[in-house]
Structure formats: structure tokens, C-alpha cells
Design a protein around this motif. Structure first.
Motif, mmCIF file in Angstrom:
data_model
loop_
_atom_site.group_PDB
_atom_site.id
_atom_site.type_symbol
_atom_site.label_atom_id
_atom_site.label_comp_id
_atom_site.label_asym_id
_atom_site.label_seq_id
_atom_site.Cartn_x
_atom_site.Cartn_y
_atom_site.Cartn_z
ATOM 1 N N GLU A 97 -6.918 -0.944 -41.965
ATOM 2 C CA GLU A 97 -7.719 -2.173 -41.898
ATOM 3 C C GLU A 97 -9.076 -1.927 -42.557
ATOM 4 O OE1 GLU A 97 -6.153 -4.700 -41.308
ATOM 5 O OE2 GLU A 97 -4.470 -3.920 -40.183
ATOM 6 N N LEU A 98 -9.711 -3.006 -43.034
ATOM 7 C CA LEU A 98 -10.937 -2.868 -43.807
ATOM 8 C C LEU A 98 -12.169 -2.560 -42.966
ATOM 9 C CD1 LEU A 98 -10.196 -5.698 -46.356
ATOM 10 C CD2 LEU A 98 -10.216 -3.248 -46.798
ATOM 11 N N LEU A 99 -12.094 -2.780 -41.661
ATOM 12 C CA LEU A 99 -13.209 -2.464 -40.771
ATOM 13 C C LEU A 99 -12.643 -2.414 -39.366
ATOM 14 C CD1 LEU A 99 -16.348 -2.069 -40.852
ATOM 15 C CD2 LEU A 99 -16.533 -4.444 -40.148
ATOM 16 N N ASP A 100 -13.210 -1.566 -38.514
ATOM 17 C CA ASP A 100 -12.751 -1.493 -37.127
ATOM 18 C C ASP A 100 -13.406 -2.602 -36.310
ATOM 19 O OD1 ASP A 100 -11.481 0.762 -37.996
ATOM 20 O OD2 ASP A 100 -12.616 2.163 -36.757
ATOM 21 N N VAL A 101 -12.667 -3.130 -35.340
ATOM 22 C CA VAL A 101 -13.260 -4.097 -34.418
ATOM 23 C C VAL A 101 -14.239 -3.340 -33.526
ATOM 24 C CG1 VAL A 101 -11.292 -5.672 -34.425
ATOM 25 C CG2 VAL A 101 -11.394 -3.861 -32.727
ATOM 26 N N GLY A 102 -15.209 -4.071 -32.971
ATOM 27 C CA GLY A 102 -16.171 -3.428 -32.079
ATOM 28 C C GLY A 102 -17.562 -3.979 -32.278
ATOM 29 N N THR A 103 -18.512 -3.348 -31.608
ATOM 30 C CA THR A 103 -19.917 -3.756 -31.647
ATOM 31 C C THR A 103 -20.696 -2.799 -32.539
ATOM 32 O OG1 THR A 103 -19.754 -4.661 -29.417
ATOM 33 C CG2 THR A 103 -21.968 -4.206 -30.246
ATOM 34 N N TYR A 104 -21.395 -3.361 -33.499
ATOM 35 C CA TYR A 104 -22.229 -2.614 -34.445
ATOM 36 C C TYR A 104 -23.678 -3.043 -34.202
ATOM 37 C CZ TYR A 104 -17.875 -1.777 -37.046
ATOM 38 O OH TYR A 104 -16.606 -1.408 -37.414
ATOM 39 N N THR A 105 -24.608 -2.086 -34.082
ATOM 40 C CA THR A 105 -26.021 -2.446 -33.919
ATOM 41 C C THR A 105 -26.903 -1.473 -34.696
ATOM 42 O OG1 THR A 105 -26.742 -1.081 -32.039
ATOM 43 C CG2 THR A 105 -25.480 -3.077 -31.502
ATOM 44 N N TRP A 106 -28.194 -1.778 -34.756
ATOM 45 C CA TRP A 106 -29.160 -0.905 -35.397
ATOM 46 C C TRP A 106 -29.305 0.414 -34.639
ATOM 47 C CZ3 TRP A 106 -30.222 -3.467 -31.187
ATOM 48 C CH2 TRP A 106 -31.285 -3.112 -30.379
ATOM 49 N N GLU A 107 -28.814 0.440 -33.379
ATOM 50 C CA GLU A 107 -28.881 1.658 -32.576
ATOM 51 C C GLU A 107 -27.694 2.587 -32.807
ATOM 52 O OE1 GLU A 107 -31.259 0.386 -28.592
ATOM 53 O OE2 GLU A 107 -29.259 -0.467 -28.833
ATOM 54 N N ASN A 108 -26.702 2.139 -33.607
ATOM 55 C CA ASN A 108 -25.577 2.960 -34.037
ATOM 56 C C ASN A 108 -24.681 3.447 -32.892
ATOM 57 O OD1 ASN A 108 -24.133 4.122 -36.154
ATOM 58 N ND2 ASN A 108 -25.240 6.040 -36.037
ATOM 59 N N PRO A 109 -24.235 2.557 -31.989
ATOM 60 C CA PRO A 109 -23.350 3.015 -30.910
ATOM 61 C C PRO A 109 -21.998 3.429 -31.479
ATOM 62 C CG PRO A 109 -23.394 0.620 -30.947
ATOM 63 C CD PRO A 109 -24.397 1.104 -31.976
ATOM 64 N N ASP A 110 -21.443 4.519 -31.005
ATOM 65 C CA ASP A 110 -20.119 4.992 -31.448
ATOM 66 C C ASP A 110 -20.006 5.078 -32.971
ATOM 67 O OD1 ASP A 110 -19.231 5.018 -28.751
ATOM 68 O OD2 ASP A 110 -18.846 2.856 -28.875
ATOM 69 N N ASP A 111 -21.077 5.496 -33.633
ATOM 70 C CA ASP A 111 -21.105 5.613 -35.103
ATOM 71 C C ASP A 111 -20.874 4.274 -35.799
ATOM 72 O OD1 ASP A 111 -21.558 8.453 -35.279
ATOM 73 O OD2 ASP A 111 -19.476 8.731 -34.631
ATOM 74 N N LYS A 112 -21.273 3.163 -35.163
ATOM 75 C CA LYS A 112 -21.130 1.825 -35.739
ATOM 76 C C LYS A 112 -22.524 1.234 -35.953
ATOM 77 C CE LYS A 112 -16.559 0.598 -33.821
ATOM 78 N NZ LYS A 112 -15.959 1.832 -34.223
ATOM 79 N N TYR A 113 -22.997 1.309 -37.210
ATOM 80 C CA TYR A 113 -24.345 0.860 -37.552
ATOM 81 C C TYR A 113 -24.307 -0.531 -38.186
ATOM 82 C CZ TYR A 113 -28.941 0.561 -39.604
ATOM 83 O OH TYR A 113 -30.194 0.127 -39.927
ATOM 84 N N ALA A 114 -25.264 -1.363 -37.834
ATOM 85 C CA ALA A 114 -25.383 -2.691 -38.449
ATOM 86 C C ALA A 114 -26.769 -2.873 -39.038
ATOM 87 C CB ALA A 114 -25.119 -3.788 -37.428
ATOM 88 N N GLY A 115 -26.805 -3.514 -40.177
ATOM 89 C CA GLY A 115 -28.059 -3.962 -40.782
ATOM 90 C C GLY A 115 -27.946 -5.455 -41.000
ATOM 91 N N VAL A 116 -28.983 -6.177 -40.609
ATOM 92 C CA VAL A 116 -29.055 -7.617 -40.836
ATOM 93 C C VAL A 116 -30.483 -7.856 -41.284
ATOM 94 C CG1 VAL A 116 -28.827 -9.917 -39.815
ATOM 95 C CG2 VAL A 116 -27.354 -8.072 -39.028
ATOM 96 N N GLU A 117 -30.691 -8.151 -42.580
ATOM 97 C CA GLU A 117 -32.065 -8.121 -43.084
ATOM 98 C C GLU A 117 -32.235 -8.866 -44.400
ATOM 99 O OE1 GLU A 117 -32.513 -3.898 -43.329
ATOM 100 O OE2 GLU A 117 -31.299 -3.735 -45.124
ATOM 101 N N ILE A 118 -33.505 -9.089 -44.735
ATOM 102 C CA ILE A 118 -33.919 -9.538 -46.059
ATOM 103 C C ILE A 118 -34.769 -8.394 -46.620
ATOM 104 C CG2 ILE A 118 -35.280 -11.192 -47.398
ATOM 105 C CD1 ILE A 118 -34.521 -13.347 -45.366
#
Length: 188
Positions: A97-118
Motif C-alpha cells: 500500500e502507498l501509505l500506512d493507516v494511522g496517526t501522523y503528527t509533528w511529534e512523530n509517534p511510531d515513526d509517523k511524521y506529518a508536516g502541514v505548512e506554507i
């Protein structure tokens, strides 16, 4: 004898028609609000691109999803005014699959990082949470599509203040062209 043939014919027609699958067409939905104000992203942004990819790095599978929204037309570049959402899983499941389901945040839980920015001069993320419900895991018509919600706050360097974002993607196509956005380098 004639009745038997008719019955067999009817049964075979019934079986054949019940084997045909109804084609499910999933409508893509893209909702976004900045500072609580909803708008049509297709009216505000000249370019709306996505990319989903994966790469093995140090015996771990990295997967990324990028949503890239550029104000003006032309080549997608980091130095052009744009909004981006990216989810980077640095220890992903090797499941095709192209991405795992789960929660991604700027705090990088479980190696899942999110960026939402300009991005721009001195940009930064205050907080964010991207919840990926499906990135093809539902199979069938859902293959190659993503469903997610995103909330967050970030500093917008173009107006020099923080902004909030709320977003929902449903059945949104995941592009496979690494050059469609300027963020493919994050896979390295």
C-alpha cells in the motif's frame, strides 16, 4: 425436455449476470479551511498535485504521501508560494500500500511524521494531526486512493502570523510521479 432447457438457460443467464460486478465509482472529495474559512481549493490553487512513494533505507521501509497546492501555475518548486501536507512513515509496513493507516503528527509517534505548512522564511509548525483512514487498504475501487483528515496550526511567512488548517480528503487519487511535487527528496 423443453422446460428443462428453458430452466437451464434461465439459471445460466441468472448466474452470469450475478457474476458481473457493478462498477463502483468513488467521488473524490477535497475540503479545506484556513482559519475556519472554507474555500474551493480548485479556485485558489493553480496546481494540486499528490505523490505517494516508498524506498528502503537502512533496512526499513520509508513511505511518503504528499499533497502539494501551488498558488501559481508552472513548475512545482520549493521556492514558490504553496501549501503542503506530507506524511512520512520511516518504519512502514511492507504491504504494497502507498501509505500506512494511522496517526501522523509533528511529534512523530511510531515513526509517523506529518508536516502541514506554507513554507517560506522562518516557517514552522505549531502542531498538527493527520489521521489516515485508508490508502488502498480497503482494496477494490479504493486502490490508489487516500482518505484522511488533517488539523493543525502553522506560521505563514507570507502574512507573518499563525494560521489554522482543517482538511478532509476522501477517495483522492495518489499520484505516482515523484517529480509532481518538490518533496520527493524526503524519501532519502
Amino acid at each position: 425436455k423443453k422446460m428443462k432447457k428453458l430452466l437451464l438457460l434461465l439459471i445460466s443467464v441468472f448466474l452470469l449476470s450475478s457474476c458481473e460486478k457493478d462498477e463502483v465509482i468513488l467521488e473524490p472529495i477535497f475540503e479545506i479551511a484556513l482559519d475556519g474559512e472554507s474555500f474551493d481549493p480548485y479556485e485558489r490553487y493553480a496546481k494540486i498535485e499528490t505523490f505517494g512513494g516508498e524506498k528502503w533505507v537502512d533496512n526499513k521501509l520509508k513511505k511518503i504521501f504528499i499533497l502539494y497546492l501551488q498558488i501559481d501555475d508552472g513548475e512545482p518548486r520549493l521556492d514558490k508560494q504553496h501549501f503542503s501536507l506530507y506524511c512520512l512513515d520511516s518504519d512502514a509496513n511492507d504491504d504494497g500500500e502507498l501509505l500506512d493507516v494511522g496517526t501522523y503528527t509533528w511529534e512523530n509517534p511510531d515513526d509517523k511524521y506529518a508536516g502541514v505548512e506554507i513554507p517560506g522564511d522562518l516557517e514552522y509548525v505549531v502542531w498538527n494531526e493527520v489521521i489516515v483512514q485508508d490508502a488502498g487498504q480497503l482494496g477494490g475501487a479504493h486502490s490508489g486512493l487516500i482518505c484522511l483528515t488533517a488539523e493543525g496550526e502553522f506560521y505563514n511567512p507570507y502574512i507573518q502570523r499563525t494560521m489554522t488548517v482543517s482538511m478532509r480528503l476522501e477517495n483522492f487519487p495518489i499520484g505516482l510521479d515523484i517529480d509532481a511535487t518538490p518533496y520527493g527528496y524526503l524519501l532519502n
